[in-house]
Structures are given as structure tokens and as C-alpha cells.
Design a protein around this motif. Structure first.
Motif, PDB file in Angstrom:
ATOM      1  N   MET A  43      46.681  15.956 -92.079  1.00 46.68           N
ATOM      2  CA  MET A  43      46.549  15.081 -90.923  1.00 46.68           C
ATOM      3  C   MET A  43      46.289  13.636 -91.356  1.00 46.68           C
ATOM      4  N   VAL A  44      45.539  13.479 -92.440  1.00 42.85           N
ATOM      5  CA  VAL A  44      45.227  12.133 -92.922  1.00 42.85           C
ATOM      6  C   VAL A  44      46.498  11.453 -93.439  1.00 42.85           C
ATOM      7  N   LYS A  45      47.361  12.229 -94.095  1.00 39.25           N
ATOM      8  CA  LYS A  45      48.601  11.655 -94.629  1.00 39.25           C
ATOM      9  C   LYS A  45      49.523  11.184 -93.509  1.00 39.25           C
ATOM     10  N   ILE A  46      49.559  11.920 -92.420  1.00 38.79           N
ATOM     11  CA  ILE A  46      50.402  11.534 -91.288  1.00 38.79           C
ATOM     12  C   ILE A  46      49.879  10.251 -90.662  1.00 38.79           C
ATOM     13  N   LYS A  47      48.562  10.149 -90.520  1.00 38.31           N
ATOM     14  CA  LYS A  47      47.960   8.943 -89.941  1.00 38.31           C
ATOM     15  C   LYS A  47      48.248   7.725 -90.819  1.00 38.31           C
ATOM     16  N   LYS A  48      48.092   7.888 -92.130  1.00 38.91           N
ATOM     17  CA  LYS A  48      48.344   6.800 -93.067  1.00 38.91           C
ATOM     18  C   LYS A  48      49.818   6.390 -93.034  1.00 38.91           C
ATOM     19  N   PHE A  49      50.714   7.382 -92.941  1.00 41.70           N
ATOM     20  CA  PHE A  49      52.144   7.115 -92.867  1.00 41.70           C
ATOM     21  C   PHE A  49      52.492   6.302 -91.624  1.00 41.70           C
ATOM     22  N   ILE A  50      51.911   6.661 -90.509  1.00 42.84           N
ATOM     23  CA  ILE A  50      52.162   5.931 -89.256  1.00 42.84           C
ATOM     24  C   ILE A  50      51.635   4.508 -89.345  1.00 42.84           C
ATOM     25  N   GLN A  51      50.462   4.328 -89.952  1.00 43.61           N
ATOM     26  CA  GLN A  51      49.899   2.986 -90.112  1.00 43.61           C
ATOM     27  C   GLN A  51      50.799   2.116 -90.985  1.00 43.61           C
ATOM     28  N   VAL A  52      51.310   2.693 -92.073  1.00 40.86           N
ATOM     29  CA  VAL A  52      52.195   1.939 -92.976  1.00 40.86           C
ATOM     30  C   VAL A  52      53.489   1.570 -92.265  1.00 40.86           C
ATOM     31  N   CYS A  53      54.061   2.514 -91.525  1.00 39.45           N
ATOM     32  CA  CYS A  53      55.301   2.240 -90.791  1.00 39.45           C
ATOM     33  C   CYS A  53      55.094   1.144 -89.749  1.00 39.45           C
ATOM     34  N   LEU A  54      53.971   1.194 -89.052  1.00 39.65           N
ATOM     35  CA  LEU A  54      53.664   0.185 -88.041  1.00 39.65           C
ATOM     36  C   LEU A  54      53.497  -1.191 -88.670  1.00 39.65           C
ATOM     37  N   PHE A  55      52.801  -1.268 -89.827  1.00 39.53           N
ATOM     38  CA  PHE A  55      52.624  -2.541 -90.511  1.00 39.53           C
ATOM     39  C   PHE A  55      53.973  -3.101 -90.966  1.00 39.53           C
ATOM     40  N   GLU A  56      54.834  -2.248 -91.530  1.00 37.20           N
ATOM     41  CA  GLU A  56      56.149  -2.694 -91.979  1.00 37.20           C
ATOM     42  C   GLU A  56      56.991  -3.207 -90.815  1.00 37.20           C
ATOM     43  N   TRP A  57      56.934  -2.525 -89.677  1.00 39.45           N
ATOM     44  CA  TRP A  57      57.680  -2.961 -88.495  1.00 39.45           C
ATOM     45  C   TRP A  57      57.178  -4.323 -88.022  1.00 39.45           C
ATOM     46  N   ARG A  58      55.850  -4.500 -87.985  1.00 40.84           N
ATOM     47  CA  ARG A  58      55.280  -5.791 -87.570  1.00 40.84           C
ATOM     48  C   ARG A  58      55.647  -6.886 -88.560  1.00 40.84           C
ATOM     49  N   LYS A  59      55.667  -6.553 -89.858  1.00 41.83           N
ATOM     50  CA  LYS A  59      56.003  -7.536 -90.885  1.00 41.83           C
ATOM     51  C   LYS A  59      57.452  -8.004 -90.725  1.00 41.83           C
ATOM     52  N   LYS A  60      58.377  -7.068 -90.516  1.00 39.00           N
ATOM     53  CA  LYS A  60      59.780  -7.440 -90.322  1.00 39.00           C
ATOM     54  C   LYS A  60      59.951  -8.320 -89.093  1.00 39.00           C
ATOM     55  N   ARG A  61      59.262  -7.979 -88.016  1.00 40.14           N
ATOM     56  CA  ARG A  61      59.351  -8.751 -86.783  1.00 40.14           C
ATOM     57  C   ARG A  61      58.792 -10.161 -86.993  1.00 40.14           C
ATOM     58  N   ALA A  62      57.671 -10.281 -87.731  1.00 39.49           N
ATOM     59  CA  ALA A  62      57.072 -11.588 -88.000  1.00 39.49           C
ATOM     60  C   ALA A  62      57.989 -12.436 -88.886  1.00 39.49           C
ATOM     61  N   ILE A  63      58.648 -11.816 -89.847  1.00 42.51           N
ATOM     62  CA  ILE A  63      59.559 -12.551 -90.723  1.00 42.51           C
ATOM     63  C   ILE A  63      60.738 -13.090 -89.927  1.00 42.51           C
ATOM     64  N   ARG A  64      61.298 -12.274 -89.037  1.00 43.04           N
ATOM     65  CA  ARG A  64      62.395 -12.744 -88.187  1.00 43.04           C
ATOM     66  C   ARG A  64      61.950 -13.898 -87.301  1.00 43.04           C
ATOM     67  N   LYS A  65      60.750 -13.787 -86.732  1.00 38.66           N
ATOM     68  CA  LYS A  65      60.222 -14.844 -85.872  1.00 38.66           C
ATOM     69  C   LYS A  65      60.007 -16.134 -86.662  1.00 38.66           C
ATOM     70  N   ALA A  66      59.480 -16.017 -87.875  1.00 40.20           N
ATOM     71  CA  ALA A  66      59.239 -17.193 -88.705  1.00 40.20           C
ATOM     72  C   ALA A  66      60.542 -17.884 -89.069  1.00 40.20           C
ATOM     73  N   GLN A  67      61.563 -17.111 -89.417  1.00 41.12           N
ATOM     74  CA  GLN A  67      62.842 -17.714 -89.791  1.00 41.12           C
ATOM     75  C   GLN A  67      63.509 -18.382 -88.600  1.00 41.12           C
TER      76      GLN A  67
END
Length: 83
Positions: free
Chosen positions: A1-25
Motif C-alpha cells: 500500500m505504501v508503494k502505491i501511495k508513493k507511486f501516485i505522489q511521484v506521478c502527480l509531481f511529474e504531471w505538475r512539473k510538466k504543466r509548470a514547464i509548459r506554462k513557463a515557456q
């Protein structure tokens, strides 16, 4: 269960990072300024380089923090593309 939670957190951070990079550009191309993507409170945020310099002049950061250090700590630096 901990691995799934960590995986979701990482995926969410990566999605936010990509969105922020697009916005910055997009903002860099539109306003012809440099924009930085850095982590603030665990989330990627977009900050203009002029805004960072203004906050440094107002002593909003720790002593010795400069705009150049903010550039080094940033995840991404968006420069305007030539027309």
C-alpha cells in the motif's frame, strides 16, 4: 500500500512539473522574459526572474541568497525563443 501511495505522489509531481514547464515557456515567449520553475512547498511553481530579483532586493530571502542562486536551484529555466 505504501508503494502505491508513493507511486501516485511521484506521478502527480511529474504531471505538475510538466504543466509548470509548459506554462513557463508560454509566459517566456509571450512576455519576452525569463521564467523559472522551482519547488515551493513541495509543488513546482513558475516565477519570473524579475520577480525573484525584486524579492531579493526587498530582503524576503535569507541573507546571501541571490537571483543567481535561485537560477541554480530551479528545475527549469524558460528563455524566450527568438522571433
Amino acid at each position: 500500500m505504501v508503494k502505491i501511495k508513493k507511486f501516485i505522489q511521484v506521478c502527480l509531481f511529474e504531471w505538475r512539473k510538466k504543466r509548470a514547464i509548459r506554462k513557463a515557456q508560454r509566459s517566456a515567449d509571450l512576455h519576452r522574459r525569463k521564467f523559472l520553475v522551482s519547488v515551493w512547498g513541495g509543488k513546482p511553481v513558475v516565477i519570473s526572474m524579475q520577480g525573484v530579483r525584486k524579492l531579493v532586493r526587498q530582503h524576503r530571502f535569507a541573507k546571501g541568497f541571490t537571483a543567481e542562486k535561485a537560477r541554480k536551484l530551479a528545475i527549469f529555466e524558460a528563455c524566450p525563443k527568438s522571433r
